[in-house]
Design a protein around this motif. Structure first.
Motif, PDB file in Angstrom:
ATOM      1  N   PHE A   1       0.867  -1.187   0.000  1.00  0.00           N
ATOM      2  CA  PHE A   1       0.000   0.000   0.000  1.00  0.00           C
ATOM      3  C   PHE A   1       0.898   1.230   0.000  1.00  0.00           C
ATOM      4  O   PHE A   1       1.869   1.292   0.756  1.00  0.00           O
ATOM      5  CB  PHE A   1      -0.898  -0.006   1.241  1.00  0.00           C
ATOM      6  CG  PHE A   1      -1.847   1.169   1.317  1.00  0.00           C
ATOM      7  CD1 PHE A   1      -3.107   1.094   0.743  1.00  0.00           C
ATOM      8  CD2 PHE A   1      -1.478   2.345   1.948  1.00  0.00           C
ATOM      9  CE1 PHE A   1      -3.982   2.164   0.796  1.00  0.00           C
ATOM     10  CE2 PHE A   1      -2.350   3.424   2.018  1.00  0.00           C
ATOM     11  CZ  PHE A   1      -3.604   3.333   1.442  1.00  0.00           C
TER      12      PHE A   1
ATOM     13  N   ALA B   1      -8.787   3.796   3.895  1.00  0.00           N
ATOM     14  CA  ALA B   1      -8.586   2.644   3.017  1.00  0.00           C
ATOM     15  C   ALA B   1      -8.752   1.335   3.786  1.00  0.00           C
ATOM     16  O   ALA B   1      -9.387   0.388   3.303  1.00  0.00           O
ATOM     17  CB  ALA B   1      -7.199   2.720   2.371  1.00  0.00           C
TER      18      ALA B   1
ATOM     19  N   LYS C   1     -12.279   0.459   4.404  1.00  0.00           N
ATOM     20  CA  LYS C   1     -13.004  -0.006   3.211  1.00  0.00           C
ATOM     21  C   LYS C   1     -12.497  -1.373   2.727  1.00  0.00           C
ATOM     22  O   LYS C   1     -12.993  -1.886   1.731  1.00  0.00           O
ATOM     23  CB  LYS C   1     -12.822   1.006   2.073  1.00  0.00           C
ATOM     24  CG  LYS C   1     -13.491   2.347   2.324  1.00  0.00           C
ATOM     25  CD  LYS C   1     -13.149   3.309   1.189  1.00  0.00           C
ATOM     26  CE  LYS C   1     -13.719   4.687   1.437  1.00  0.00           C
ATOM     27  NZ  LYS C   1     -13.273   5.658   0.405  1.00  0.00           N
ATOM     28  N   GLY C   2     -11.495  -1.909   3.399  1.00  0.00           N
ATOM     29  CA  GLY C   2     -10.932  -3.175   2.951  1.00  0.00           C
ATOM     30  C   GLY C   2      -9.927  -3.010   1.834  1.00  0.00           C
ATOM     31  O   GLY C   2      -9.558  -3.984   1.170  1.00  0.00           O
ATOM     32  N   ALA C   3      -9.475  -1.763   1.576  1.00  0.00           N
ATOM     33  CA  ALA C   3      -8.548  -1.496   0.472  1.00  0.00           C
ATOM     34  C   ALA C   3      -7.161  -1.119   0.980  1.00  0.00           C
ATOM     35  O   ALA C   3      -6.339  -0.607   0.221  1.00  0.00           O
ATOM     36  CB  ALA C   3      -9.094  -0.361  -0.394  1.00  0.00           C
ATOM     37  N   GLY C   4      -6.888  -1.349   2.261  1.00  0.00           N
ATOM     38  CA  GLY C   4      -5.612  -0.963   2.841  1.00  0.00           C
ATOM     39  C   GLY C   4      -4.552  -2.040   2.686  1.00  0.00           C
ATOM     40  O   GLY C   4      -4.738  -3.012   1.946  1.00  0.00           O
TER      41      GLY C   4
ATOM     42  N   LYS D   1      -2.073  -5.258   3.565  1.00  0.00           N
ATOM     43  CA  LYS D   1      -2.367  -6.570   4.139  1.00  0.00           C
ATOM     44  C   LYS D   1      -2.034  -6.609   5.622  1.00  0.00           C
ATOM     45  O   LYS D   1      -2.753  -7.186   6.430  1.00  0.00           O
ATOM     46  CB  LYS D   1      -1.583  -7.656   3.391  1.00  0.00           C
ATOM     47  CG  LYS D   1      -1.884  -9.067   3.890  1.00  0.00           C
ATOM     48  CD  LYS D   1      -1.152 -10.111   3.066  1.00  0.00           C
ATOM     49  CE  LYS D   1      -1.490 -11.521   3.557  1.00  0.00           C
ATOM     50  NZ  LYS D   1      -0.754 -12.552   2.787  1.00  0.00           N
TER      51      LYS D   1
END
Length: 216
Positions: free
Chosen positions: A119, A143, A146-149, A151
């Motif tokens: 990221f 992020a 929203k689950g977009a960050g 791992k």
């Protein structure tokens, strides 16, 4: 250190803009510091610190093994108006379980996210080594929510800082040992066990440590 109950400040552009030293030999950024019993500073007792920056101008790091008491990540997202309270139950799993730590005694009201290098935010994320980055902007929290960050990530409140030459002196005085960074020691869930695991990683039996400065 009194971080409980505080909402961390996250900025828009924070970690970028630092210049890399052309000659980096002898500096320990990207390494783990492990506190020795002779440290003598209760703020750093039994601490494991990931060094984010180390140069002739001083050093900055994040303690990775000190939980921030009763603070949890979903509640912080609500405090920062990133999510509504009703949305806490809808968070992705890695957001629900994300660790909130006391990163150090300096600026305990500021939030710093150490995370895996999958990221990156332009002009905001500082790449420390191949696998670890630091971002101190609210965008990374959005992020993650929203689950977009990234791992792997931990949120630290505050940081540890050293004046020019101070860390080198403390190491010479046997206050710290250091070793290569281990992502599992940084991001692992067993926060309370990290100190013992860090000692074993460098071949030290915790039971053999004393408060006397005897090792070179």
């Amino acid at each position: 250190m009194g971080a409980e109950g505080k909402t961390p400040r996250m900025t828009s552009h924070d970690a970028a803009g630092r210049s890399d030293d052309s000659d980096h030999r002898g500096y320990l950024d990207g390494q783990l510091l492990i506190a020795m019993p002779v440290m003598g500073d209760p703020r750093f007792e039994r601490s494991v610190i990931y060094l984010c920056a180390h140069s002739s101008e001083g050093a900055m790091g994040i303690i990775v093994n000190r939980p921030a008491g009763s603070i949890d990540f979903p509640e912080l997202l609500v405090q920062l108006d990133i999510i509504q309270k009703a949305d806490q139950i809808k968070l992705p799993e890695n957001a629900e379980s994300m660790k909130v730590l006391k990163g150090g005694p300096v600026e305990t009201g500021r939030g710093f996210v150490l995370h895996s290098s999958d990221f990156f935010i332009q002009d905001a994320t500082l790449k420390i080594d191949e696998g670890i980055c630091l971002t101190a902007t609210v965008d990374i929290l959005k992020a993650i929510a929203k689950g977009a960050g990234p791992k792997h990530a931990i949120l630290a409140l505050g940081y540890a800082g050293w004046a020019p030459g101070q860390l080198e002196t403390e190491i010479q005085d046997n206050g710290w040992l250091h070793c290569d960074a281990d992502p599992d020691l940084i991001f692992g869930g067993d926060v309370e066990e990290k100190y013992l695991r860090a000692l074993r990683k460098i071949g030290i039996d915790p039971g053999m440590l004393s408060n006397e400065a005897g090792h070179a």
